[in-house]
Design a protein around this motif. Structure first.
Motif, PDB file in Angstrom:
ATOM      1  N   ALA A   1      28.670 -76.815  87.470  1.00  0.00           N
ATOM      2  CA  ALA A   1      27.563 -76.076  87.136  1.00  0.00           C
ATOM      3  C   ALA A   1      26.876 -76.251  85.908  1.00  0.00           C
ATOM      4  O   ALA A   1      27.519 -76.757  84.938  1.00  0.00           O
ATOM      5  N   TYR A   2      25.505 -76.316  85.644  1.00  0.00           N
ATOM      6  CA  TYR A   2      24.876 -76.835  84.584  1.00  0.00           C
ATOM      7  C   TYR A   2      25.147 -75.939  83.368  1.00  0.00           C
ATOM      8  O   TYR A   2      24.968 -74.781  83.395  1.00  0.00           O
ATOM      9  N   PRO A   3      25.696 -76.605  82.148  1.00  0.00           N
ATOM     10  CA  PRO A   3      25.950 -75.872  81.055  1.00  0.00           C
ATOM     11  C   PRO A   3      24.989 -75.986  80.210  1.00  0.00           C
ATOM     12  O   PRO A   3      24.915 -76.495  78.991  1.00  0.00           O
TER      13      PRO A   3
ATOM     14  N   GLN B   1      24.905 -67.812  84.511  1.00  0.00           N
ATOM     15  CA  GLN B   1      25.669 -68.838  85.300  1.00  0.00           C
ATOM     16  C   GLN B   1      26.973 -68.357  85.922  1.00  0.00           C
ATOM     17  O   GLN B   1      27.450 -68.289  87.017  1.00  0.00           O
TER      18      GLN B   1
ATOM     19  N   GLY C   1      34.322 -74.792  88.843  1.00  0.00           N
ATOM     20  CA  GLY C   1      33.569 -73.602  89.438  1.00  0.00           C
ATOM     21  C   GLY C   1      32.165 -73.821  89.969  1.00  0.00           C
ATOM     22  O   GLY C   1      31.779 -73.272  90.951  1.00  0.00           O
ATOM     23  N   GLY C   2      31.537 -74.748  89.573  1.00  0.00           N
ATOM     24  CA  GLY C   2      30.413 -75.350  90.235  1.00  0.00           C
ATOM     25  C   GLY C   2      30.319 -75.786  91.759  1.00  0.00           C
ATOM     26  O   GLY C   2      29.449 -75.506  92.421  1.00  0.00           O
TER      27      GLY C   2
END
Lengths: 288, 361
Positions: B200-202, B211, B240-241
């Protein structure tokens, strides 16, 4: 040239009075105030000057929250089997043993049963000093058991998070704990059993991205670091400085991610009050 | 041209030349084993060579026509190439698998979608913030049934990669995925998710828009989604993404895909304080499809063409489609209650790596 030579033997210091001051004073890392430890203890480990909430261990947390500081501990007999036989600079098994000795716990969470303002509740309190409160198979299982027990017994559940996220040393197994706990929470949600998530400093990674954000109410202590990615990772990704207060409770509140930021002294009454609200009226329970 | 029974001298010459060529490639691979860092390079060179040999063999096969003897010999050569490819794949270390999973030519979910679901009709947006191009959702037909397909997409060239945010979804991407799943649930259509995501994009905006909340919400809702759900890790299953669209009845992994709680580099820089220890970390984390199968995280591994999916995307897509058919048809037989209970039990009983001991004093 006897300047550097002691001519009359060792100095006799036995007559001097020694006072041990170590551990009696604590410095607040926010306002740099020097606080007498007893004052801090009496103030629920909150800085009397700047209201900085110090990190506290799971047992202290439970004793603040539950009536008379009394509770029954459950599920504390589970121990990690070190499924990947993971070894980095140190063996994971050694890290585990070390943390177990230091905390007197088998893993990074305590499941407790007690009453809060007379209301029976189940509480899972995470222990940050146990490998960063990280979630492996044992933490996942314990929280899932707490959720299932609460659902079965129609008892409100309170989970107090203090965790860096998934436990790397258990690899993808720790990742699956997110799914496991969330699935149990889905059943709890369907069964309309109250769940309050309390986020304390710090709550990040997989913990935030699963049960910590799934409460009927998601509340946090002031100034707690709460987020998905760590601040350093974000800085490296976007290549700019992060704003002041980024990922702190107040920041999340402002962005609509929290129901409330609650001072430690008000936590118990806030939860108690919320449980009153989430008690379904008698007739609707009967028809459900 | 050669007569029916005998090979022309030219053809026999070619055959022995090819034979020698394959031996050379074998030798290169064998000597490369164990030499640090160079194996992957040697393998990729060897793959190219093998491809050239294969073209030659194919040409000879057409020339040889009905000549049984020649065909037989060519088949032997062909089998040796396949064996060599399998051997090379078997010797890959977890880090080399990671490189294969991230290979620039590896088919991405959209490549599979266009091959398996030719009439894919995309649906956009999360209905509250925006449309995340890193997450693709749409309606499709699959072997006589309507399905909902969703997948992450990395982008092939620089322009696409920027457009797709390198395949790292923002919260609106995960919310779009959930909206699509709910849409499928309403119309009782099975859900298929194809996953190839670093994570997932941090980013700053991602944190501001929640998020963690988006992922958490997906995890909970997927657990009670009332339709059959199959998730496939096609490339990278980044923590998690990936899990945020993978709480499914069946979790499948392509042979050269990885599924991990953290990238090997990330783990190396945290645990070893040295990101160059990524190969050791990759080994320690047990991220390959085989590892995940053994750990009970993945239900079945989908075989890829020799040398990896990028050598033959069509074959890889066929292999994937057959596996989807197999699992969907099994799941479709279950009544909803049984389906949901089975899904709950699957994740409830997964990864139970603990033992009961006496409680500490």
């Amino acid at each position: 040239m006897a300047w550097f030579k002691r001519e009359h033997g060792e100095l006799d210091t036995s007559g001097e009075k020694r006072v041990k001051t170590e551990g009696l004073w604590v410095k607040c890392d926010q306002c740099r105030q020097i606080i007498w430890k007893k004052d801090l203890d009496q103030n629920l480990h909150v800085c009397p000057k700047c209201d900085r909430h110090f990190r506290i261990d799971a047992r202290t947390r439970l004793s603040y929250l539950l009536d008379d500081g009394k509770y029954e501990v459950e599920d504390n007999n589970l121990v990690s089997t070190n499924p990947l036989q993971f070894t980095d600079l140190k063996a994971y098994s050694d890290r585990l043993k070390r943390s177990q000795q230091d905390t007197g716990l088998n893993d990074a969470v305590i499941n407790a049963r007690g009453t809060l303002d007379g209301k029976p509740v189940i509480v899972s309190a995470m222990e940050y000093s146990f490998i960063g409160g990280s979630m492996g198979a044992v933490v996942g299982e314990m929280i899932t058991r707490a959720v299932e027990k609460a659902t079965a017994g129609k008892l409100p559940l309170i989970v107090i998070s203090a965790s860096g996220g998934a436990r790397m040393m258990e690899g993808v197994i720790s990742l699956m704990q997110l799914a496991k706990i969330s699935a149990a929470l889905a059943r709890m949600d369907t069964a309309k059993v109250p769940y309050i998530s309390v986020m304390t400093d710090p709550t990040t990674g997989g913990t935030t991205a699963s049960f910590a954000m799934l409460g009927d109410l998601n509340i946090a202590e002031p100034g707690a670091l709460i987020g998905f990615a760590g601040p350093r990772v974000i800085e490296q990704t976007i290549r700019q400085k992060l704003p002041e207060g980024f990922q702190r409770s107040e920041f999340l509140l402002q962005h609509g991610m929290l129901d409330a930021v609650v001072h430690r002294r008000d936590l118990k009454s806030y939860i108690s009050r919320s449980l009153d609200f989430m008690k379904a009226p008698a007739d609707s329970v009967a028809s459900a | 041209m050669a007569n029916e029974t005998e090979l022309s001298s030219q053809q026999s010459g070619m055959l022995s030349a090819l034979d020698f060529w394959i031996c050379a490639v074998e030798a290169v691979c064998h000597t490369a084993v164990g030499r640090e860092g160079s194996y992957m390079e040697a393998v990729s060179k060897a793959q190219d060579e093998l491809e050239r040999i294969e073209t030659q063999i194919q040409q000879l096969q057409t020339v040889a026509g009905d000549n049984q003897d020649a065909q037989k010999q060519l088949q032997v050569l062909h089998d040796r190439i396949e064996a060599l490819r399998r051997q090379m794949a078997g010797q890959l270390t977890p880090w080399e698998r990671t490189e294969l999973a991230r290979h620039a030519n590896r088919p991405y979910p959209l490549d599979y979608i266009e091959r398996i679901f030719p009439d894919f009709s995309e649906i956009h947006g999360d209905r509250s913030f925006g449309d995340d191009a890193a997450m693709v959702c749409g309606m499709a037909r699959f072997r006589g049934r309507e399905v909902l397909v969703l997948g992450t997409q990395k982008g092939r060239d620089t322009k696409q990669r920027v457009h797709r945010n390198f395949g790292q979804p923002n919260p609106e991407g995960y919310r779009k995925a959930l909206r699509a799943m709910k849409f499928a649930e309403k119309w009782r259509r099975p859900v298929i998710s194809l996953i190839d995501v670093v994570g997932a994009y941090p980013g700053l905006g991602a944190e501001e828009r929640g998020q963690a909340e988006a992922i958490a919400h997906n995890l909970r809702e997927m657990a009670r989604l009332q339709v059959p759900f199959v998730a496939v890790i096609t490339g990278e299953g980044g923590s998690g993404g990936a899990l945020a669209i993978a709480v499914a009845d069946r979790v499948l992994m392509m042979e050269n895909s990885i599924y991990s709680v953290i990238s090997p580099e990330g783990c190396a820089s945290i645990m070893w304080r040295d990101s160059t220890k990524k190969d050791i970390a990759a080994q320690a984390l047990r991220i390959t499809a085989k590892d995940n199968l053994e750990l009970g995280i993945c239900d079945e591994v989908i075989p890829e063409p020799a040398g990896g999916a990028h050598h033959d995307p069509d074959a890889a897509a066929n292999s994937l489609a057959d596996m989807l058919e197999k699992h969907l048809s099994e799941l479709e037989k279950l009544p909803t209650d049984a389906l949901l209970n089975a899904r709950y039990d699957k994740f409830r009983k997964m990864a139970q790596y603990f033992e009961v001991q006496t409680a500490p004093a």
